[in-house]
Design an enzyme around this catalytic site. Structure first.
Site, PDB file in Angstrom:
ATOM      1  N   SER A   1      53.046  -3.702 -11.863  1.00  0.00           N
ATOM      2  CA  SER A   1      52.938  -2.745 -10.756  1.00  0.00           C
ATOM      3  C   SER A   1      51.496  -2.589 -10.298  1.00  0.00           C
ATOM      4  O   SER A   1      50.633  -2.133 -11.044  1.00  0.00           O
ATOM      5  CB  SER A   1      53.484  -1.377 -11.183  1.00  0.00           C
ATOM      6  OG  SER A   1      53.072  -0.402 -10.262  1.00  0.00           O
TER       7      SER A   1
ATOM      8  N   ASP B   1      58.242  -6.886  -2.108  1.00  0.00           N
ATOM      9  CA  ASP B   1      58.724  -6.078  -0.975  1.00  0.00           C
ATOM     10  C   ASP B   1      59.585  -6.883   0.006  1.00  0.00           C
ATOM     11  O   ASP B   1      60.148  -6.328   0.946  1.00  0.00           O
ATOM     12  CB  ASP B   1      57.539  -5.460  -0.222  1.00  0.00           C
ATOM     13  CG  ASP B   1      56.894  -4.352  -1.042  1.00  0.00           C
ATOM     14  OD1 ASP B   1      57.540  -3.832  -1.972  1.00  0.00           O
ATOM     15  OD2 ASP B   1      55.727  -4.012  -0.760  1.00  0.00           O
TER      16      ASP B   1
ATOM     17  N   GLN C   1      50.617  -0.504  -8.145  1.00  0.00           N
ATOM     18  CA  GLN C   1      50.338   0.927  -7.977  1.00  0.00           C
ATOM     19  C   GLN C   1      49.832   1.529  -9.278  1.00  0.00           C
ATOM     20  O   GLN C   1      48.896   2.320  -9.281  1.00  0.00           O
ATOM     21  CB  GLN C   1      51.597   1.644  -7.487  1.00  0.00           C
ATOM     22  CG  GLN C   1      51.977   1.201  -6.077  1.00  0.00           C
ATOM     23  CD  GLN C   1      53.254   1.825  -5.574  1.00  0.00           C
ATOM     24  OE1 GLN C   1      53.945   2.535  -6.300  1.00  0.00           O
ATOM     25  NE2 GLN C   1      53.587   1.548  -4.335  1.00  0.00           N
TER      26      GLN C   1
HETATM   27  C1  S3P Z   1      52.252  -1.520  -3.477  1.00  0.00           C
HETATM   28  C2  S3P Z   1      52.734  -2.042  -4.647  1.00  0.00           C
HETATM   29  C3  S3P Z   1      54.137  -2.386  -4.874  1.00  0.00           C
HETATM   30  C4  S3P Z   1      54.908  -2.480  -3.561  1.00  0.00           C
HETATM   31  C5  S3P Z   1      54.601  -1.329  -2.646  1.00  0.00           C
HETATM   32  C6  S3P Z   1      53.117  -1.289  -2.311  1.00  0.00           C
HETATM   33  C7  S3P Z   1      50.828  -1.187  -3.369  1.00  0.00           C
HETATM   34  O1  S3P Z   1      54.736  -1.375  -5.656  1.00  0.00           O
HETATM   35  O2  S3P Z   1      56.288  -2.536  -3.814  1.00  0.00           O
HETATM   36  O3  S3P Z   1      55.330  -1.414  -1.439  1.00  0.00           O
HETATM   37  O4  S3P Z   1      50.343  -0.942  -2.242  1.00  0.00           O
HETATM   38  O5  S3P Z   1      50.151  -1.159  -4.405  1.00  0.00           O
HETATM   39  P1  S3P Z   1      54.717  -1.408  -7.274  1.00  0.00           P
HETATM   40  O6  S3P Z   1      53.338  -1.242  -7.721  1.00  0.00           O
HETATM   41  O7  S3P Z   1      55.587  -0.250  -7.681  1.00  0.00           O
HETATM   42  O8  S3P Z   1      55.313  -2.736  -7.631  1.00  0.00           O
END
Ligand code: S3P
Length: 434
Positions: free
Chosen positions: A169, A317, A171
């Site tokens: 992830s 995504d 995020q």
């Molecule tokens: C994102 C990370 C992804 C992605 C989201 C945007 C980001 O999520 O699905 O639309 O901007 O860091 P995850 O970190 O939960 O995989």
């Protein structure tokens, strides 16, 4: 303001040359880094979707000033580490990126706050960010110890961390990196699978003391960020809808100019090419610290494939629209190792399986993926369950439908692609409001 329900008329071809709004992930990070830098940064081609607007509002609530000189470009008067304590609950609406990254920033700055969101965000797991931040010393409480509201109580005495991400992830990675910026000592974040690296690329531009070696990121805290002028590339995740539209349409072709082609994001292009799609990449260049190019896609005959698990993170995504491509392919497409799709704006494995079946496509659902058998779309009505990418995916599917596809609960398209309808209609898709 987008409405809840629309109709997509079946068949036809699409042709044209388009540009995408700014990349969502990079737009969030530009707002965040600009707010944390000491001095004035300039951001151009920012995505002004609801998600990024929620990030901007959050920083306004912490005393940062934004001065717009066009609808998508503005100056940020960054405050260094001196953001103000937010006085009210910060509502991040539908945006997982906002809530998870801002939690890391607030912890790093030792600001207490309550972060909340809409019905969909309140169902998304937050323990994944709370665990490493608690390990650093933050006191954070979550509803049922996993869900928003996130209550950041106290982060005094925060310490550097060594952390291996248990989930792929970006995020979570970014939340820990942001918190580490303000802590003395060196923090180390390790990934098992590489995820999008926009935070690392942008923080390097803003002068953070950060080193990346393979899947390991070392951050030495305490270095002030300097302001930077950023121009944001077009969003590959938005472009993916029109790349697939061109591929499954009967005639024509589409050129999409100035799209971000970061190698941690381009899994969908690899998958589509493996399925037999003709996609050309032209005019490759670098914008700021991100690779960009023009993408040209043509009608193609697709075959089912077994999707490589190693491509899941870099296409995470794009699966809603990849599933539409799979439904238009000859034979079966198998996806496994994609359990994370259950934790997006909707449970994308279930939402997509349900809706594909409603339109006559055979789908087998697994805990961590789907098998989709290529077929023909019937007309019918789908429920996008307030998930922007599901709604847009089925609008594109109409190019191969026998009749009209009615798409419900679609207003959230404005979170990531506010002008989706205008672009779609320019190319020849036949969409109309209920
Ligand atoms: C994102 C990370 C992804 C992605 C989201 C945007 C980001 O999520 O699905 O639309 O901007 O860091 P995850 O970190 O939960 O995989």
């Amino acid at each position: 303001m987008l409405r809840e329900k629309f109709f997509a008329k079946g068949g036809g071809g699409i042709t044209g040359e388009i540009v995408m709004p700014g990349d969502k992930s990079i737009s969030h990070r530009a707002v965040m880094c600009g707010s944390l830098a000491k001095g004035v940064s300039r951001v151009a081609n920012c995505l002004m979707g609801d998600d990024v607007k929620a990030t901007i509002k959050a920083f306004e609530a912490m005393g940062v000033k934004f001065e717009f000189d066009s609808p998508s470009s503005f100056l940020i008067k960054g405050r260094g580490c001196r953001l103000e304590q937010p006085r009210e609950i910060i509502n991040l609406q539908n945006s997982g990126t906002s809530i998870r990254l801002i939690t890391g920033i607030l912890v790093g700055l030792n600001l207490s706050a309550i972060l909340d969101g809409d019905e969909s965000l309140r169902k998304r797991p937050m323990k994944r960010v709370a665990v490493p931040l608690r390990n650093m010393g933050a006191a954070i409480s979550l509803r049922n110890d996993n869900f928003p509201p996130i209550d950041i109580l106290n982060s005094s005495g925060l310490q550097a961390i060594e952390y291996t991400l248990p989930v792929a992830s970006a995020q979570v990675k970014s939340s820990v990196i942001f918190a580490s910026l303000f802590v003395e000592g060196t923090s180390v974040v390790r990934e098992m699978i590489r995820t999008r690296d926009h935070t690392e690329r942008m923080l390097a531009q803003f002068g953070a003391d950060l080193r990346v070696e393979d899947k390991e990121i070392k951050i030495r805290g305490g270095k002030e960020l300097r302001p930077v002028d950023i121009e944001i590339p077009g969003d590959l995740s938005s472009a993916a809808f029109f790349i697939v539209a061109a591929i499954i349409s009967q005639s024509g072709g589409v050129k999409i100019k100035g799209v971000g082609l970061n190698p941690t994001r381009d899994g969908a292009i690899t998958i589509l090419r493996e399925m037999g799609a003709r996609i050309d990449i032209e005019n490759e260049r670098v914008l700021g610290n991100e690779p960009v190019a023009d993408i040209v896609a043509f009608p193609s005959v697709l075959n089912g494939v077994v999707i490589d698990k190693n491509l899941v993170a870099s296409a995470i995504d794009e699966f809603p629209i990849l599933f539409i491509a799979a439904a238009c392919a000859r034979g079966d497409t198998h996806l496994r190792g994609a359990e994370e799709l259950r934790h997006k704006e909707s449970n994308r494995l279930v939402t997509m399986a349900k809706n594909l079946r409603k339109l006559g496509i055979s789908v087998e659902l697994f805990e961590d993926g789907l098998t989709i058998s290529g077929g023909n779309f019937k007309s019918g009505e789908i429920d996008s369950e307030r998930d922007h990418r599901v709604a847009m995916a089925f609008a594109i599917a109409s190019l191969r439908a026998e009749g009209v596809i009615t798409i419900n609960n679609a207003a959230e398209i404005s979170t990531s692609f506010p002008n989706f309808f205008d672009v779609a209609e320019t190319l020849g898709l036949r969409l109309s409001w209920a």
